[in-house]
Motif scaffolding. Structure first.
Motif, short mmCIF file in Angstrom:
data_model
loop_
_atom_site.label_atom_id
_atom_site.label_comp_id
_atom_site.label_asym_id
_atom_site.label_seq_id
_atom_site.Cartn_x
_atom_site.Cartn_y
_atom_site.Cartn_z
N ASP A 64 17.13 33.46 41.82
CA ASP A 64 18.21 33.56 40.83
C ASP A 64 18.62 32.18 40.32
O ASP A 64 19.80 31.83 40.27
N MET A 65 17.62 31.38 39.97
CA MET A 65 17.79 30.07 39.34
C MET A 65 18.46 29.05 40.24
O MET A 65 19.08 28.10 39.74
N ASN A 66 18.34 29.18 41.56
CA ASN A 66 18.76 28.08 42.42
C ASN A 66 17.53 27.25 42.79
O ASN A 66 16.40 27.58 42.40
N LEU A 67 17.71 26.16 43.52
CA LEU A 67 16.61 25.27 43.88
C LEU A 67 16.82 24.85 45.33
O LEU A 67 17.71 24.06 45.64
N VAL A 68 16.00 25.40 46.23
CA VAL A 68 16.18 25.21 47.67
C VAL A 68 14.88 24.70 48.27
O VAL A 68 13.81 25.26 48.03
N LEU A 69 14.98 23.62 49.06
CA LEU A 69 13.84 23.07 49.80
C LEU A 69 13.94 23.54 51.25
O LEU A 69 14.96 23.34 51.91
N ARG A 70 12.87 24.13 51.75
CA ARG A 70 12.83 24.65 53.13
C ARG A 70 11.64 24.05 53.85
O ARG A 70 10.62 23.72 53.23
N TRP A 71 11.76 23.93 55.19
CA TRP A 71 10.69 23.38 56.00
C TRP A 71 10.81 23.89 57.43
O TRP A 71 11.78 24.58 57.78
N GLU A 72 9.84 23.51 58.25
CA GLU A 72 9.83 23.87 59.67
C GLU A 72 9.61 22.62 60.49
O GLU A 72 9.13 21.60 59.97
N SER A 73 9.95 22.68 61.79
CA SER A 73 9.83 21.52 62.67
C SER A 73 9.28 21.97 64.02
O SER A 73 9.75 22.97 64.59
N LYS A 74 8.30 21.24 64.55
CA LYS A 74 7.69 21.59 65.83
C LYS A 74 8.54 21.14 67.00
O LYS A 74 8.53 21.74 68.06
N GLU A 75 9.29 20.06 66.82
CA GLU A 75 10.10 19.54 67.91
C GLU A 75 11.54 19.38 67.44
O GLU A 75 11.80 19.12 66.27
N GLN A 76 12.46 19.58 68.36
CA GLN A 76 13.88 19.49 68.05
C GLN A 76 14.59 18.62 69.09
O GLN A 76 15.38 19.10 69.90
N PRO A 77 14.32 17.31 69.12
CA PRO A 77 15.01 16.45 70.09
C PRO A 77 16.48 16.31 69.71
O PRO A 77 16.90 16.62 68.59
N ALA A 78 17.25 15.86 70.66
CA ALA A 78 18.69 15.69 70.43
C ALA A 78 18.91 14.64 69.35
O ALA A 78 18.28 13.58 69.34
N GLY A 79 19.82 14.94 68.41
CA GLY A 79 20.15 14.00 67.35
C GLY A 79 19.17 13.98 66.20
O GLY A 79 19.22 13.07 65.38
N LEU A 80 18.27 14.97 66.12
CA LEU A 80 17.29 15.00 65.04
C LEU A 80 17.95 15.50 63.76
O LEU A 80 18.57 16.56 63.74
N VAL A 81 17.83 14.73 62.68
CA VAL A 81 18.39 15.09 61.38
C VAL A 81 17.31 14.92 60.32
O VAL A 81 16.24 14.34 60.57
N TYR A 82 17.63 15.42 59.11
CA TYR A 82 16.66 15.39 58.02
C TYR A 82 17.32 14.86 56.76
O TYR A 82 18.52 15.00 56.54
N THR A 83 16.48 14.26 55.93
CA THR A 83 16.89 13.81 54.60
C THR A 83 15.94 14.41 53.59
O THR A 83 14.72 14.29 53.73
N ALA A 84 16.51 15.10 52.59
CA ALA A 84 15.72 15.78 51.57
C ALA A 84 16.03 15.19 50.20
O ALA A 84 17.18 14.85 49.90
N GLU A 85 15.01 15.06 49.38
CA GLU A 85 15.14 14.54 48.03
C GLU A 85 14.41 15.45 47.05
O GLU A 85 13.55 16.24 47.45
N TYR A 86 14.76 15.34 45.78
CA TYR A 86 14.10 16.13 44.73
C TYR A 86 13.71 15.20 43.60
O TYR A 86 14.29 14.13 43.41
N LYS A 87 12.74 15.65 42.81
CA LYS A 87 12.24 14.82 41.72
C LYS A 87 11.92 15.69 40.51
O LYS A 87 11.11 16.62 40.60
N PRO A 88 12.55 15.43 39.36
CA PRO A 88 12.11 16.08 38.13
C PRO A 88 10.71 15.61 37.77
O PRO A 88 10.21 14.60 38.28
N SER A 89 10.07 16.34 36.88
CA SER A 89 8.66 16.06 36.59
C SER A 89 8.44 14.67 35.99
O SER A 89 7.41 14.06 36.20
#
Length: 350
Positions: A64-89
């Motif tokens: 419905d015209m939203n824009l969502v980035l999804r992913w998976e992770s094999k390990e989940q150590p304590a304090g693990l965080v993520y940074t996501a970015e987007y780029k127009p064409s």
């Protein structure tokens, strides 16, 4: 010293056997060393370098015209965080979500500009303390072509032997359905309850209010609607709505009957007004006749009554009242004894 043939042959066999065993030993040693070095290199690259495992199955989706980035992770150590970015064409990467612990980033919820016809790519990396993973890039998504459209909201209203269908478009995260897909239409499928194999369809409907009139009275019908954007015959279809059912009632009278009845009533009202205007004098004389009363009725009504009360009421000056003055004298004995007047009439008990 000369050696016999037997001794010479035996010596040659021992020499060959020794050479083969030494070659086999050297080959085994080399293979073992290579295996150990390989394991050391692989283990050392994980332990020594300190680089986190990168996110996997990174994908950029649109619903419905939203824009969502999804992913998976094999390990989940304590304090693990993520940074996501987007780029127009035609631009560089821009910051989206920073130091999040979830496995998705909705760019449309951020205070950033998203164009409904744009092409976008996303990327993400993991971070734990001072250690970071490499960036992992997603697929490219074109919003108006790749977005998944939800099913419309459908309501049914029974009206005699017809059913009225009300369709409401899904709500988009940015813009609106008719602004993005100005040629969008509806595909309406309807059938008698329990007979979906005999369903009928109406295509390319642009109105959000449709009347189904080829129905049987006192019958339950089910309706399902799907949105077609018009970009491609096979794609850009919304999810079909849930089947909604409603029953017809008695067959409704022809639509021209109320119109005829209304016309007749209005014509009669106009005719009555015209007659009242043209014959107003006759109608007035009929309702208020000028016939004279008989003479004896007039005499009786105009004659003055002989009642003294009536005459007195009609006199503006009230009649003089005639009266006589009366004086009440007390008993001389009572006055002589000095008793009050109120006890004058009581007998003496002494």
């Amino acid at each position: 010293m000369k050696l016999s043939y037997t001794h010479t042959h035996t010596l040659l066999n021992w020499t060959t056997l020794y050479t083969d065993r030494r070659s086999f030993t050297d080959n085994m040693s080399a293979a073992l060393c290579a295996f150990i070095l390989t394991c050391s290199a692989l283990c050392g690259s994980t332990v020594v370098s300190g680089v986190l495992s990168k996110p996997t199955n990174v994908r950029l989706t649109s619903h419905d015209m939203n824009l969502v980035l999804r992913w998976e992770s094999k390990e989940q150590p304590a304090g693990l965080v993520y940074t996501a970015e987007y780029k127009p064409s035609l631009a560089d990467y821009r910051v989206g979500c920073v130091n999040i612990s979830t496995l998705e980033c909705d760019f449309t919820c951020l205070n950033i500009s998203i164009f409904q016809y744009g092409k976008y790519t996303g990327r993400v990396r993991a971070q734990s303390g001072s250690e970071t993973s490499v960036w992992v890039e997603s697929n490219q998504t074109t919003l108006d072509k790749d977005t998944i459209i939800s099913s419309p909201n459908v309501s049914l209203f029974s009206n005699g032997a017809t059913i009225e269908v009300s369709i409401q478009d899904p709500i988009f995260a940015i813009s609106a359905l008719r602004e993005v897909y100005n040629s969008a239409t509806y595909n309406i499928t309807y059938w008698q309850d329990g007979q979906k194999q005999k369903a009928k369809s109406i295509s390319n409907i642009q109105q959000s209010w449709v009347v189904l009139n080829d129905l049987e009275p006192w019958t339950k019908y089910c309706v399902q609607v799907q949105i077609k954007t018009g970009r491609n015959a096979d794609t850009n279809l919304s999810k079909p709505s849930s089947a909604v059912c409603e029953s017809t009632t008695v067959e409704e009278e022809a639509p021209w009957v109320p119109a005829v009845v209304t016309f007749v009533v209005m014509a009669m009202a106009v005719a009555l007004v015209v007659v009242a205007v043209l014959y107003r004098k006759r109608i007035f004389h009929f309702l208020c006749p000028k016939d004279a009363l008989p003479q004896h009725f007039k005499e009786d009504l105009l004659a003055c009554p002989n009642s003294s009360m009536y005459i007195a009421m009609g006199n503006p000056h009230p009649a003089e009242e005639i009266y006589h003055q009366v004086i009440i004298m007390a008993d001389s004995r009572t006055l002589a004894e000095g008793r009050p007047l109120e006890s004058a009439g009581q007998p003496d008990t002494t």
